[in-house]
Design an enzyme around this catalytic site. Structure first.
Site, PDB file in Angstrom:
ATOM      1  N   CYS A 110       6.724 -76.713  29.308  1.00 49.47           N
ATOM      2  CA  CYS A 110       6.031 -76.645  28.015  1.00 49.47           C
ATOM      3  C   CYS A 110       6.795 -75.819  26.984  1.00 49.47           C
ATOM      4  O   CYS A 110       6.532 -75.918  25.784  1.00 49.47           O
ATOM      5  CB  CYS A 110       4.632 -76.059  28.200  1.00 49.47           C
ATOM      6  SG  CYS A 110       3.623 -77.013  29.324  1.00 49.47           S
ATOM      7  N   HIS A 244       2.127 -73.273  21.250  1.00 51.61           N
ATOM      8  CA  HIS A 244       1.926 -74.317  22.261  1.00 51.61           C
ATOM      9  C   HIS A 244       0.426 -74.486  22.493  1.00 51.61           C
ATOM     10  O   HIS A 244      -0.308 -73.510  22.611  1.00 51.61           O
ATOM     11  CB  HIS A 244       2.646 -73.903  23.547  1.00 51.61           C
ATOM     12  CG  HIS A 244       2.343 -74.793  24.694  1.00 51.61           C
ATOM     13  ND1 HIS A 244       2.350 -76.173  24.582  1.00 51.61           N
ATOM     14  CD2 HIS A 244       2.014 -74.532  25.995  1.00 51.61           C
ATOM     15  CE1 HIS A 244       2.048 -76.703  25.759  1.00 51.61           C
ATOM     16  NE2 HIS A 244       1.837 -75.734  26.624  1.00 51.61           N
ATOM     17  N   ASN A 274      -3.073 -80.578  26.017  1.00 54.50           N
ATOM     18  CA  ASN A 274      -1.764 -79.953  26.212  1.00 54.50           C
ATOM     19  C   ASN A 274      -0.734 -81.048  26.480  1.00 54.50           C
ATOM     20  O   ASN A 274      -0.738 -81.657  27.550  1.00 54.50           O
ATOM     21  CB  ASN A 274      -1.882 -78.986  27.401  1.00 54.50           C
ATOM     22  CG  ASN A 274      -0.563 -78.336  27.773  1.00 54.50           C
ATOM     23  OD1 ASN A 274       0.492 -78.711  27.283  1.00 54.50           O
ATOM     24  ND2 ASN A 274      -0.631 -77.370  28.672  1.00 54.50           N
TER      25      ASN A 274
HETATM   26  O1  UT7 Z   1       1.091 -75.572  29.376  1.00 55.88           O
HETATM   27  C1  UT7 Z   1       1.443 -75.139  30.658  1.00 55.88           C
HETATM   28  C2  UT7 Z   1       0.800 -73.874  30.957  1.00 55.88           C
HETATM   29  N1  UT7 Z   1      -0.566 -74.079  31.362  1.00 55.88           N
HETATM   30  C3  UT7 Z   1      -1.531 -73.261  30.888  1.00 55.88           C
HETATM   31  O2  UT7 Z   1      -1.261 -72.474  30.018  1.00 55.88           O
HETATM   32  C4  UT7 Z   1      -2.908 -73.313  31.512  1.00 55.88           C
HETATM   33  C5  UT7 Z   1      -3.458 -71.917  31.605  1.00 55.88           C
HETATM   34  N2  UT7 Z   1      -4.728 -71.865  32.323  1.00 55.88           N
HETATM   35  C6  UT7 Z   1      -5.899 -72.329  31.807  1.00 55.88           C
HETATM   36  O3  UT7 Z   1      -5.910 -72.866  30.707  1.00 55.88           O
HETATM   37  C7  UT7 Z   1      -7.171 -72.081  32.574  1.00 55.88           C
HETATM   38  O4  UT7 Z   1      -6.914 -71.194  33.633  1.00 55.88           O
HETATM   39  C8  UT7 Z   1      -7.818 -73.397  33.128  1.00 55.88           C
HETATM   40  C9  UT7 Z   1      -8.356 -74.241  31.987  1.00 55.88           C
HETATM   41  C10 UT7 Z   1      -6.820 -74.188  33.960  1.00 55.88           C
HETATM   42  C11 UT7 Z   1      -9.010 -73.028  34.040  1.00 55.88           C
HETATM   43  O5  UT7 Z   1      -9.927 -72.243  33.296  1.00 55.88           O
HETATM   44  P1  UT7 Z   1     -10.456 -70.836  33.852  1.00 55.88           P
HETATM   45  O6  UT7 Z   1     -11.369 -70.322  32.844  1.00 55.88           O
HETATM   46  O7  UT7 Z   1      -9.268 -70.007  34.216  1.00 55.88           O
HETATM   47  O8  UT7 Z   1     -11.258 -71.298  35.111  1.00 55.88           O
HETATM   48  P2  UT7 Z   1     -11.131 -70.764  36.620  1.00 55.88           P
HETATM   49  O9  UT7 Z   1      -9.962 -71.391  37.284  1.00 55.88           O
HETATM   50  O10 UT7 Z   1     -11.255 -69.283  36.641  1.00 55.88           O
HETATM   51  O11 UT7 Z   1     -12.439 -71.361  37.232  1.00 55.88           O
HETATM   52  C12 UT7 Z   1     -13.761 -70.883  36.866  1.00 55.88           C
HETATM   53  C13 UT7 Z   1     -14.791 -71.800  37.474  1.00 55.88           C
HETATM   54  C14 UT7 Z   1     -14.555 -72.098  38.948  1.00 55.88           C
HETATM   55  O12 UT7 Z   1     -15.811 -72.236  39.560  1.00 55.88           O
HETATM   56  P3  UT7 Z   1     -16.426 -71.038  40.455  1.00 55.88           P
HETATM   57  O13 UT7 Z   1     -15.436 -70.795  41.532  1.00 55.88           O
HETATM   58  O14 UT7 Z   1     -16.566 -69.884  39.504  1.00 55.88           O
HETATM   59  O15 UT7 Z   1     -17.712 -71.606  40.923  1.00 55.88           O
HETATM   60  C15 UT7 Z   1     -13.862 -73.430  38.918  1.00 55.88           C
HETATM   61  O16 UT7 Z   1     -14.060 -74.163  40.125  1.00 55.88           O
HETATM   62  O17 UT7 Z   1     -14.757 -73.053  36.801  1.00 55.88           O
HETATM   63  C16 UT7 Z   1     -14.561 -74.095  37.754  1.00 55.88           C
HETATM   64  N3  UT7 Z   1     -13.785 -75.157  37.143  1.00 55.88           N
HETATM   65  C17 UT7 Z   1     -14.335 -76.176  36.485  1.00 55.88           C
HETATM   66  N4  UT7 Z   1     -15.609 -76.502  36.255  1.00 55.88           N
HETATM   67  C18 UT7 Z   1     -15.866 -77.615  35.563  1.00 55.88           C
HETATM   68  C19 UT7 Z   1     -12.430 -75.266  37.085  1.00 55.88           C
HETATM   69  N5  UT7 Z   1     -12.107 -76.367  36.396  1.00 55.88           N
HETATM   70  C20 UT7 Z   1     -13.266 -76.957  36.017  1.00 55.88           C
HETATM   71  C21 UT7 Z   1     -13.591 -78.113  35.289  1.00 55.88           C
HETATM   72  N6  UT7 Z   1     -14.885 -78.401  35.070  1.00 55.88           N
HETATM   73  N7  UT7 Z   1     -12.638 -78.931  34.785  1.00 55.88           N
END
Ligand code: UT7
Length: 317
Positions: A110, A244, A274
């Site tokens: 990216c 980005h 993204n």
């Molecule tokens: O461009 C390349 C670089 N990439 C990035 O910069 C991405 C950076 N990371 C992110 O944008 C975020 O970490 C994500 C969008 C990938 C994930 O968001 P988050 O707020 O960090 O979520 P998390 O991984 O901490 O998950 C929180 C909760 C979890 O559930 P529990 O364990 O709390 O019950 C996940 O299972 O949200 C759940 N979850 C979802 N729920 C509904 C994770 N993805 C989803 C989803 N829909 N799509």
């Protein structure tokens, strides 16, 4: 001597995939995706590839400048999602445009577009080129695990391009890498060697979201601060930040750490998600075509991603 941006172009596939549509095959919701990422919909290739999208973005940049492909001295393409390991996407774009110049890819995930612009600056500094097309083109949908809600909801496809000519508007830059495959990885095929003993890991995106998020916020804020310091520019004098588009919360968090006017941050993540190396030039083309960039404006570009890598640069429009 470096370069100035003469014109811009972009292309996205016509197929729109809304958050609602993702809920038909993923355990997710429009509310979660909107709140946690800022993405409402993305474009997804049906027949397009990184190369065909790159050709169209490049053609639009050339048209905007009233130039023809035979006037190009080089084509660079920042990408990680070409159809082939070889030929590179830039070579296919060269053929598609009908240009005759050298062409090669830059692979920095990216962050790739920032690395490509900095590479371009080197060719201008050595007086090797007069006109150069720098493209970011990605068909990330071919690398996504569409059963993984952690990644499938944030990415999209598209391409953006800038046509560069010799000038002094590329003021300064910073590139940073913290190498390793533990946070984000996209394995390639291991082939069919009868000697190789490691198991194939699915050749799709594997990402530790929270770790990436933490890296992204820190890197973007630091890189922007560093390039402004290098350039001797007060944050209050910045006119546009083109970050980005990985997650609107990353942009918001970086914004809070910097003294740049909040309204300067550009974003189209709600419509495109993204698009990896295409995201910075896609936003830039939107700003440009909307007439929001005035000659002399201070524009800061910043990106981060796989590698891990990050980078930023300052351009006087
Ligand atoms: O461009 C390349 C670089 N990439 C990035 O910069 C991405 C950076 N990371 C992110 O944008 C975020 O970490 C994500 C969008 C990938 C994930 O968001 P988050 O707020 O960090 O979520 P998390 O991984 O901490 O998950 C929180 C909760 C979890 O559930 P529990 O364990 O709390 O019950 C996940 O299972 O949200 C759940 N979850 C979802 N729920 C509904 C994770 N993805 C989803 C989803 N829909 N799509």
């Amino acid at each position: 001597m470096s370069f100035r941006i003469v014109s811009t172009g972009s292309f996205v596939p016509p197929k729109v995939v809304t958050n609602e549509e993702l809920t038909t095959f993923l355990d997710t919701s429009d509310e979660w995706i909107t709140e946690r990422t800022g993405v409402k919909e993305r474009r997804v290739a049906t027949t397009e590839t990184a190369a065909t999208m790159g050709v169209e973005a490049g053609r639009r940049a050339l048209e905007a400048a009233g130039m023809t492909p035979d006037q190009l001295d080089m084509i660079l393409c920042a990408t990680i999602s070409g159809e082939y390991v070889s030929p590179g996407v830039a070579c296919l774009i060269q053929a598609g445009l009908g240009a005759a110049c050298p062409a090669f890819d830059i692979s920095a995930a990216c962050s790739g577009y920032i690395y490509a612009l900095d590479t371009a600056a080197g060719f201008f500094a050595r007086n090797r080129v007069k006109n150069m097309l720098v493209i970011g083109a990605e068909q990330i949908s071919r690398l996504l695990d569409w059963t993984d809600r952690n990644t499938a909801v944030i990415f999209g496809d598209g391409a953006g391009a800038c046509l560069l000519e010799a000038g002094d508007n590329y003021i300064t830059s910073k590139l940073f890498s913290r190498g390793g495959a533990d946070v984000i990885q996209i394995p390639t095929s291991i082939g069919n060697s009868p000697f190789f003993e490691k198991e194939q890991v699915k050749p799709l995106i594997h990402m530790k979201g929270q770790e990436t998020f933490r890296f992204a916020v820190g890197a973007m804020a630091q890189d922007i601060q560093d390039v402004l310091e290098q350039a001797g520019i007060d944050p209050a004098d910045v006119d546009h930040v083109v970050p980005h588009q990985a997650n609107i919360r990353i942009i918001d968090a970086a914004r809070k750490r910097l003294n740049i006017k909040p309204e300067c941050y550009a974003s189209n993540i709600d419509r495109y998600g993204n698009t990896s190396a295409a995201s910075v030039p896609l936003v830039l083309d939107e700003l440009n075509r909307a007439g929001k960039l005035n000659r002399g404006d201070i524009v800061v570009l910043a990106a981060f991603g796989g590698g891990l890598s990050s980078g930023a640069c300052v351009i006087r429009w």
